[in-house]
Design a protein around this motif. Structure first.
Motif, PDB file in Angstrom:
ATOM      1  N   PRO A 137      61.581  26.788 -44.856  1.00 13.04           N
ATOM      2  CA  PRO A 137      63.046  26.252 -45.140  1.00 13.04           C
ATOM      3  C   PRO A 137      63.739  28.196 -45.261  1.00 13.04           C
ATOM      4  N   PHE A 138      65.175  27.677 -45.316  1.00 12.69           N
ATOM      5  CA  PHE A 138      66.090  28.927 -45.308  1.00 12.69           C
ATOM      6  C   PHE A 138      66.146  29.394 -46.257  1.00 12.69           C
ATOM      7  N   TYR A 139      66.742  30.691 -46.115  1.00 12.89           N
ATOM      8  CA  TYR A 139      66.358  32.117 -46.821  1.00 12.89           C
ATOM      9  C   TYR A 139      68.058  31.176 -47.389  1.00 12.89           C
ATOM     10  N   GLN A 140      67.994  30.678 -48.985  1.00 10.57           N
ATOM     11  CA  GLN A 140      69.646  30.697 -49.070  1.00 10.57           C
ATOM     12  C   GLN A 140      69.786  30.808 -50.508  1.00 10.57           C
ATOM     13  N   ASP A 141      71.501  30.851 -50.864  1.00  6.90           N
ATOM     14  CA  ASP A 141      70.956  30.785 -52.416  1.00  6.90           C
ATOM     15  C   ASP A 141      72.026  29.020 -52.730  1.00  6.90           C
ATOM     16  N   SER A 155      59.655  38.991 -43.696  1.00 10.09           N
ATOM     17  CA  SER A 155      58.840  40.403 -44.111  1.00 10.09           C
ATOM     18  C   SER A 155      60.032  41.876 -44.413  1.00 10.09           C
ATOM     19  N   GLY A 156      61.012  41.638 -43.191  1.00  7.44           N
ATOM     20  CA  GLY A 156      62.274  41.808 -43.578  1.00  7.44           C
ATOM     21  C   GLY A 156      62.586  42.558 -44.751  1.00  7.44           C
ATOM     22  N   ILE A 157      62.918  40.953 -45.072  1.00  6.62           N
ATOM     23  CA  ILE A 157      63.710  40.671 -46.482  1.00  6.62           C
ATOM     24  C   ILE A 157      62.911  41.743 -47.514  1.00  6.62           C
ATOM     25  N   THR A 158      61.574  41.688 -47.444  1.00  9.49           N
ATOM     26  CA  THR A 158      60.492  41.567 -48.996  1.00  9.49           C
ATOM     27  C   THR A 158      60.289  43.812 -48.628  1.00  9.49           C
ATOM     28  N   VAL A 159      60.678  44.098 -47.079  1.00  7.63           N
ATOM     29  CA  VAL A 159      60.769  45.381 -47.571  1.00  7.63           C
ATOM     30  C   VAL A 159      61.992  45.584 -47.903  1.00  7.63           C
ATOM     31  N   GLN A 160      63.000  45.462 -47.945  1.00  3.17           N
ATOM     32  CA  GLN A 160      64.020  46.139 -48.537  1.00  3.17           C
ATOM     33  C   GLN A 160      65.056  45.511 -50.065  1.00  3.17           C
ATOM     34  N   LEU A 161      64.034  44.293 -49.884  1.00  3.99           N
ATOM     35  CA  LEU A 161      63.367  43.489 -51.614  1.00  3.99           C
ATOM     36  C   LEU A 161      62.683  45.143 -52.266  1.00  3.99           C
ATOM     37  N   GLN A 194      70.978  42.144 -46.461  1.00  5.17           N
ATOM     38  CA  GLN A 194      72.165  41.270 -46.093  1.00  5.17           C
ATOM     39  C   GLN A 194      71.598  40.664 -44.586  1.00  5.17           C
ATOM     40  N   SER A 195      71.618  42.049 -43.948  1.00  5.56           N
ATOM     41  CA  SER A 195      71.442  41.626 -41.969  1.00  5.56           C
ATOM     42  C   SER A 195      69.808  41.292 -42.109  1.00  5.56           C
ATOM     43  N   ALA A 196      68.767  41.093 -43.015  1.00  8.60           N
ATOM     44  CA  ALA A 196      67.579  41.099 -42.846  1.00  8.60           C
ATOM     45  C   ALA A 196      67.731  39.106 -43.456  1.00  8.60           C
ATOM     46  N   ARG A 197      68.511  39.130 -44.056  1.00 12.45           N
ATOM     47  CA  ARG A 197      68.572  37.576 -44.306  1.00 12.45           C
ATOM     48  C   ARG A 197      68.907  36.695 -43.191  1.00 12.45           C
ATOM     49  N   ARG A 198      70.068  37.210 -42.730  1.00 14.42           N
ATOM     50  CA  ARG A 198      70.218  36.707 -41.229  1.00 14.42           C
ATOM     51  C   ARG A 198      69.555  36.726 -40.321  1.00 14.42           C
ATOM     52  N   TYR A 199      68.790  37.553 -39.890  1.00 11.20           N
ATOM     53  CA  TYR A 199      67.533  37.839 -39.274  1.00 11.20           C
ATOM     54  C   TYR A 199      66.417  36.377 -39.229  1.00 11.20           C
ATOM     55  N   TYR A 200      66.404  36.447 -40.036  1.00 12.69           N
ATOM     56  CA  TYR A 200      65.208  34.912 -41.040  1.00 12.69           C
ATOM     57  C   TYR A 200      66.058  33.963 -40.805  1.00 12.69           C
ATOM     58  N   LYS A 242      56.273  34.103 -54.087  1.00 12.93           N
ATOM     59  CA  LYS A 242      55.114  33.504 -53.875  1.00 12.93           C
ATOM     60  C   LYS A 242      55.996  32.481 -52.716  1.00 12.93           C
ATOM     61  N   SER A 243      57.164  32.518 -52.122  1.00  9.50           N
ATOM     62  CA  SER A 243      57.618  31.375 -51.302  1.00  9.50           C
ATOM     63  C   SER A 243      59.199  31.672 -51.663  1.00  9.50           C
ATOM     64  N   VAL A 244      59.370  31.500 -50.554  1.00  4.39           N
ATOM     65  CA  VAL A 244      60.645  31.863 -49.736  1.00  4.39           C
ATOM     66  C   VAL A 244      61.693  31.532 -50.796  1.00  4.39           C
ATOM     67  N   GLU A 245      61.852  30.695 -51.555  1.00  5.22           N
ATOM     68  CA  GLU A 245      62.575  29.727 -52.174  1.00  5.22           C
ATOM     69  C   GLU A 245      62.388  30.690 -53.138  1.00  5.22           C
ATOM     70  N   ALA A 246      61.329  31.186 -53.947  1.00  7.47           N
ATOM     71  CA  ALA A 246      61.381  31.374 -55.292  1.00  7.47           C
ATOM     72  C   ALA A 246      61.896  33.479 -55.122  1.00  7.47           C
ATOM     73  N   THR A 247      61.555  33.867 -53.959  1.00  6.55           N
ATOM     74  CA  THR A 247      62.109  35.139 -53.453  1.00  6.55           C
ATOM     75  C   THR A 247      63.355  35.479 -53.772  1.00  6.55           C
ATOM     76  N   ALA A 248      63.844  33.763 -52.750  1.00  5.92           N
ATOM     77  CA  ALA A 248      65.550  33.927 -52.735  1.00  5.92           C
ATOM     78  C   ALA A 248      65.998  34.371 -54.286  1.00  5.92           C
ATOM     79  N   GLN A 249      65.444  33.073 -55.358  1.00  7.17           N
ATOM     80  CA  GLN A 249      65.916  33.030 -56.417  1.00  7.17           C
ATOM     81  C   GLN A 249      65.815  34.548 -57.447  1.00  7.17           C
ATOM     82  N   ALA A 250      65.088  35.298 -57.086  1.00  6.99           N
ATOM     83  CA  ALA A 250      64.630  36.070 -57.968  1.00  6.99           C
ATOM     84  C   ALA A 250      65.205  37.228 -56.985  1.00  6.99           C
TER      85      ALA A 250
END
Length: 190
Positions: free
Chosen positions: A168-172, A38-44, A133-139, A83-91
């Motif tokens: 799943p991890f949030y990764q590139d 949720s923290g990642i999506t708020v920043q996005l 970046q901080s939100a990604r690390r926390y997640y 709709k997913s962690v992977e799709a969010t990371a890709q976008a």
């Protein structure tokens, strides 16, 4: 009741208490993972809201860079609506690349780089990228903790029984990031 009966009851009570503790720990970790995402999506979302102002400012100076500007606007909310962690990371990764191109376009216009509004938006974007970046690390830290608990014995027995699984991890997945860049320095003529 015999001593063996009391020992069996005692063991069952201990197993039940342990199962409850494992379940509550997994629930807490799952909640932290969801909070982290949720923290990642708020920043996005904040970044998606900033993009139109940034594009509008650049547009006033860089009118012939229309395709870059249109692409940034068209994809600004992809990461928020994924709709997913992977799709969010890709976008997210795609938008970061597009914003990099947008800033590169801006570099070609000295008047734009000197514009106070553009500098303010660029600074805000820079701060926002740091928070993202901080939100990604926390997640990823919360996912690591949950996945470790789900995969560790004996917790894995209870985790599977209660329906918990790895997140799943949030990764590139860009392979270019996994390899070191080539650097070469020309040797001076001897």
């Amino acid at each position: 009741m015999s001593i063996i009966g009391w020992v069996v009851i005692g063991l069952l009570v201990l197993i039940l208490i342990y199962a409850i503790a494992v379940y509550n720990g997994l629930v807490r970790l799952r909640a932290l993972v969801r909070e982290g995402f949720s923290g990642i999506t708020v920043q996005l979302r904040r970044r998606a809201d900033l993009v139109p102002n940034l594009v509008e400012t650049v547009q006033g100076y860089a009118t012939h860079e229309r395709s870059t500007l249109d692409e940034v606007i068209a994809h600004r909310s992809d990461a928020v609506t994924a709709k997913s962690v992977e799709a969010t990371a890709q976008a997210d990764n795609m938008m970061s690349a597009m914003l990099g191109r947008l800033i590169a376009v801006a570099e070609a216009y000295p008047d734009l780089k000197a514009d106070a509004n553009f500098r303010e938006l660029q600074d805000e974007l820079s701060v926002l990228e740091g928070e993202l970046q901080s939100a990604r690390r926390y997640y990823n830290a919360t996912v690591r903790d949950l996945n470790t608990k789900v995969q560790s014995f004996p917790d894995t027995v209870f985790a599977r029984a209660f329906g918990f699984s790895e997140e799943p991890f949030y990764q590139d997945d860009d392979p270019a990031l996994a390899s070191a860049p080539k650097v070469s320095f020309a040797r001076p003529a001897a």
